[in-house]
Design a protein around this motif. Structure first.
Motif, short mmCIF file in Angstrom:
data_model
loop_
_atom_site.label_atom_id
_atom_site.label_comp_id
_atom_site.label_asym_id
_atom_site.label_seq_id
_atom_site.Cartn_x
_atom_site.Cartn_y
_atom_site.Cartn_z
N ASP A 7 7.75 66.98 11.73
CA ASP A 7 7.59 66.40 10.39
C ASP A 7 8.70 66.91 9.48
OD1 ASP A 7 5.14 65.06 11.01
OD2 ASP A 7 4.08 66.96 10.80
N CYS A 8 9.14 66.06 8.57
CA CYS A 8 10.16 66.41 7.59
C CYS A 8 9.62 67.51 6.67
CB CYS A 8 10.55 65.18 6.77
SG CYS A 8 11.71 65.56 5.43
N LYS A 14 7.54 61.54 9.72
CA LYS A 14 7.87 61.90 11.11
C LYS A 14 9.38 61.94 11.29
CE LYS A 14 3.76 62.27 12.78
NZ LYS A 14 3.28 63.60 13.02
N LEU A 15 9.87 62.95 11.99
CA LEU A 15 11.29 63.07 12.30
C LEU A 15 11.62 62.33 13.58
CD1 LEU A 15 11.83 66.88 11.57
CD2 LEU A 15 12.58 64.96 10.16
N THR A 16 12.87 61.94 13.75
CA THR A 16 13.35 61.35 14.99
C THR A 16 14.51 62.19 15.49
OG1 THR A 16 14.85 59.88 13.81
CG2 THR A 16 12.70 58.99 14.39
N VAL A 17 14.81 62.09 16.76
CA VAL A 17 15.94 62.78 17.36
C VAL A 17 17.16 61.89 17.18
CG1 VAL A 17 16.89 63.71 19.50
CG2 VAL A 17 14.44 63.92 19.04
N SER A 34 12.80 58.36 19.29
CA SER A 34 11.51 58.94 18.90
C SER A 34 11.20 60.12 19.81
CB SER A 34 10.40 57.89 18.97
OG SER A 34 10.30 57.36 20.26
N LEU A 35 10.43 61.04 19.28
CA LEU A 35 10.01 62.19 20.08
C LEU A 35 9.00 61.74 21.13
CD1 LEU A 35 9.45 64.85 17.28
CD2 LEU A 35 11.25 64.88 19.00
N PRO A 36 9.05 62.32 22.33
CA PRO A 36 8.04 62.01 23.34
C PRO A 36 6.64 62.34 22.80
CG PRO A 36 9.85 63.24 24.32
CD PRO A 36 10.06 63.25 22.83
#
Length: 92
Positions: A7-8, A14-17, A34-36
């Motif tokens: 999380d930011c 939600k954060l992404t790679v 996206s994160l697994p």
């Protein structure tokens, strides 16, 4: 070992790679990934999943190892299943 934040820290979105790097040859892949699913769980939830697998899904053995009652461990699993379904439904 540090856990990848999901999380930011500013807005809690939600954060992404955005970048993957090969340690061997230093190749870099840049994009928006996206994160697994399992990485979106807390460290404690990830540990529960790993213990569940290590105990071949035996909640009785897990309850004994965790020092908790079987119904408590069953409730933890049910909550985790619900969370995973919720995460999966928002990413599809």
């Amino acid at each position: 070992m540090k856990k990848i934040p999901i999380d930011c820290p500013c807005c809690e979105a939600k954060l992404t790679v955005s970048k993957l790097v090969c340690d061997a040859c230093e190749t870099e892949v840049v994009g928006k990934f996206s994160l697994p699913l399992l990485m979106q769980l807390t460290v404690e939830e990830q540990e529960f999943v790993m213990n569940f697998l290590k105990h071949s899904g035996s909640l009785k053995e897990m309850a004994s190892q965790m020092g908790k009652s079987y119904p408590t461990v069953r409730n933890i699993l049910d909550d985790l299943i619900y969370k995973l379904k919720s995460i999966a439904s928002t990413t599809t």
